[in-house]
Design an enzyme around this catalytic site. Sequence first.
Site, PDB file in Angstrom:
ATOM      1  N   HIS A 111    -103.821  45.065 -25.168  1.00  0.00           N
ATOM      2  CA  HIS A 111    -104.802  44.060 -25.558  1.00  0.00           C
ATOM      3  C   HIS A 111    -105.791  43.807 -24.435  1.00  0.00           C
ATOM      4  O   HIS A 111    -106.871  43.288 -24.651  1.00  0.00           O
ATOM      5  CB  HIS A 111    -104.126  42.747 -26.020  1.00  0.00           C
ATOM      6  CG  HIS A 111    -103.246  42.082 -25.012  1.00  0.00           C
ATOM      7  ND1 HIS A 111    -101.905  42.326 -24.922  1.00  0.00           N
ATOM      8  CD2 HIS A 111    -103.518  41.162 -24.065  1.00  0.00           C
ATOM      9  CE1 HIS A 111    -101.378  41.575 -23.963  1.00  0.00           C
ATOM     10  NE2 HIS A 111    -102.342  40.852 -23.425  1.00  0.00           N
ATOM     11  N   SER A 141     -99.505  38.939 -18.506  1.00  0.00           N
ATOM     12  CA  SER A 141     -99.633  40.092 -19.402  1.00  0.00           C
ATOM     13  C   SER A 141     -99.869  41.383 -18.661  1.00  0.00           C
ATOM     14  O   SER A 141    -100.584  41.432 -17.680  1.00  0.00           O
ATOM     15  CB  SER A 141    -100.801  39.896 -20.364  1.00  0.00           C
ATOM     16  OG  SER A 141    -100.407  39.226 -21.510  1.00  0.00           O
ATOM     17  N   GLY A 174    -101.423  34.987 -17.865  1.00  0.00           N
ATOM     18  CA  GLY A 174    -101.714  35.642 -16.605  1.00  0.00           C
ATOM     19  C   GLY A 174    -100.672  36.687 -16.256  1.00  0.00           C
ATOM     20  O   GLY A 174    -100.867  37.499 -15.369  1.00  0.00           O
ATOM     21  N   ASP A 199     -98.923  48.189 -27.704  1.00  0.00           N
ATOM     22  CA  ASP A 199     -99.637  47.340 -26.743  1.00  0.00           C
ATOM     23  C   ASP A 199     -99.620  47.980 -25.359  1.00  0.00           C
ATOM     24  O   ASP A 199     -98.928  47.533 -24.455  1.00  0.00           O
ATOM     25  CB  ASP A 199     -99.004  45.950 -26.702  1.00  0.00           C
ATOM     26  CG  ASP A 199     -99.919  44.914 -26.047  1.00  0.00           C
ATOM     27  OD1 ASP A 199    -101.035  45.282 -25.631  1.00  0.00           O
ATOM     28  OD2 ASP A 199     -99.511  43.742 -25.951  1.00  0.00           O
ATOM     29  N   SER A 251     -96.152  42.039 -22.929  1.00  0.00           N
ATOM     30  CA  SER A 251     -97.039  41.960 -24.091  1.00  0.00           C
ATOM     31  C   SER A 251     -97.344  40.506 -24.432  1.00  0.00           C
ATOM     32  O   SER A 251     -98.470  40.052 -24.328  1.00  0.00           O
ATOM     33  CB  SER A 251     -96.402  42.657 -25.295  1.00  0.00           C
ATOM     34  OG  SER A 251     -97.205  42.515 -26.456  1.00  0.00           O
TER      35      SER A 251
END
Length: 498
Positions: free
Chosen positions: A218, A336, A334, A247, A352
Amino acid sequence: MSHKRIPKRKAAIAVGGVAALGAAALLLPNANASQDNASGAAAVAPRTMKATDASDLAAQLQKLLGDAFAGSYYDGTKQQLVVNVVNGNDNVIVQAKKAGAAVRQVKNSTAALKTAARTLKNRATIPGTSWAVDPKTNKVQVTADSTVTGAKWNRLQSTVQGLGSDMATLKKTSGRFKTFVSGGDAIFSQVQNGTVRCSLGFNVTASDGSPAFLTAGHCGVAAKDWSDSQGGQPIATVDQAKFPGNDFSLVKYNDTTTQAPSEVNAGNGQTVQITQAKDATVGETVFRMGSTTGLHNGQVTGLDATVNFASETVPGGTDTVNGLIQTNVCAEAGDSGGSLFTQDGGAVGLTSGGSGDCTNGGETFFQPVTAALQATGATLGNAGNGGNAGNGAADPSASASAGDQSGAGNQAGGNQIGGSADPSATASAGDQSGAGNQSGAGAGAGAGDQSGAGTGAQSGAGDQSGAGAGSGNQSGAGNQSGAGAGTGNQSGTGANAG
């Protein structure tokens, strides 16, 4: 526009933040510990083994048992592999026991559990829901976040009840499922409505031999060019990005001489060398590194999880991601794209999304690294002029200047755990290089959940279906910046997709 070349750049990968003391205490003394030697003798009593050995044995027994195999998990208390068997042939079960596994008879076959998951997909794909097979209960565990109410809750509850209490369970979780913005070592990108911030997961070598890193998908669909400092010159460009469906993103360093060591920064000047890509095993202890919350640990609770995130780009839409690893490790905005790994150097996943936080707890889902490697053709390990310099000591006198991702001092040294990296070395703001924690949930950061102030304009991810789960060489973690890069730099403004 030409990009600045940094011949001796070291790509950092872990976290610019303070590591959680509990996780650090658990990880550091045991990092890179040698595994127990298998006796090799056939034994009826379950064999004591490390989680990594249990994962390997489970894969072998799955082939041996065939349709009789109904999942497995690692019992950390007894240090044993537990294998579920349904309608098993006595001879095959005896072989599984001789191999060292604890075998138990269960009711639901793998095929039956997959059928239940398909029913949920067809009847209850609702934003804010997830489901995964729990081998400990031999059921499908269905979870709904706080946004699933009214008619949606009734539909989900009815679907689960229709599967039967012996096949599926349903629970509520606080908060809401969302992708986590920012990440391990922070990376930034300027988009139309602000700044996107993510985290780098693991450094890898792309199929063409160039240095690259993996991060959340993403993030890759939200922005194309990434910098190691807010407002800085781009140092890497997205090559492949998959979200939703999967992802993960493969991002190539613009400078082909970039050093990208295969290691993760565990904080306080300590690093964990990443030596292999590894499939997760339910019950094993794993560690997550992120730029917002630092180092945290927990257990794998489910595999092949499906999560239905509320879309950040399509009003009322759903961004569904499949094949994820479910854990009880906490994470926040933050984190991810950050790395999920084992204490013995196995690269397991990329952060994810999930629900909750590191104050009250929660659950977090991870993209398997093995699937990302297989889909992108990347391999785990060093790239460019990088390379683990061996067990070199970090230079205690060095301090990283802004934007200089190499972390504190000359941390290029390979496995620094327990080494002489100087915990006092400081990394100045912006030093966070690690690319990573992607922004925006869904494809793009929508305002809302995001940690950043802006309105999340990150371009939404299209319907990109991800590649399937494959095994493959996991990417190595980057040359984690040295001694604790400060959290301060992470805050990026703008649309950090939440």
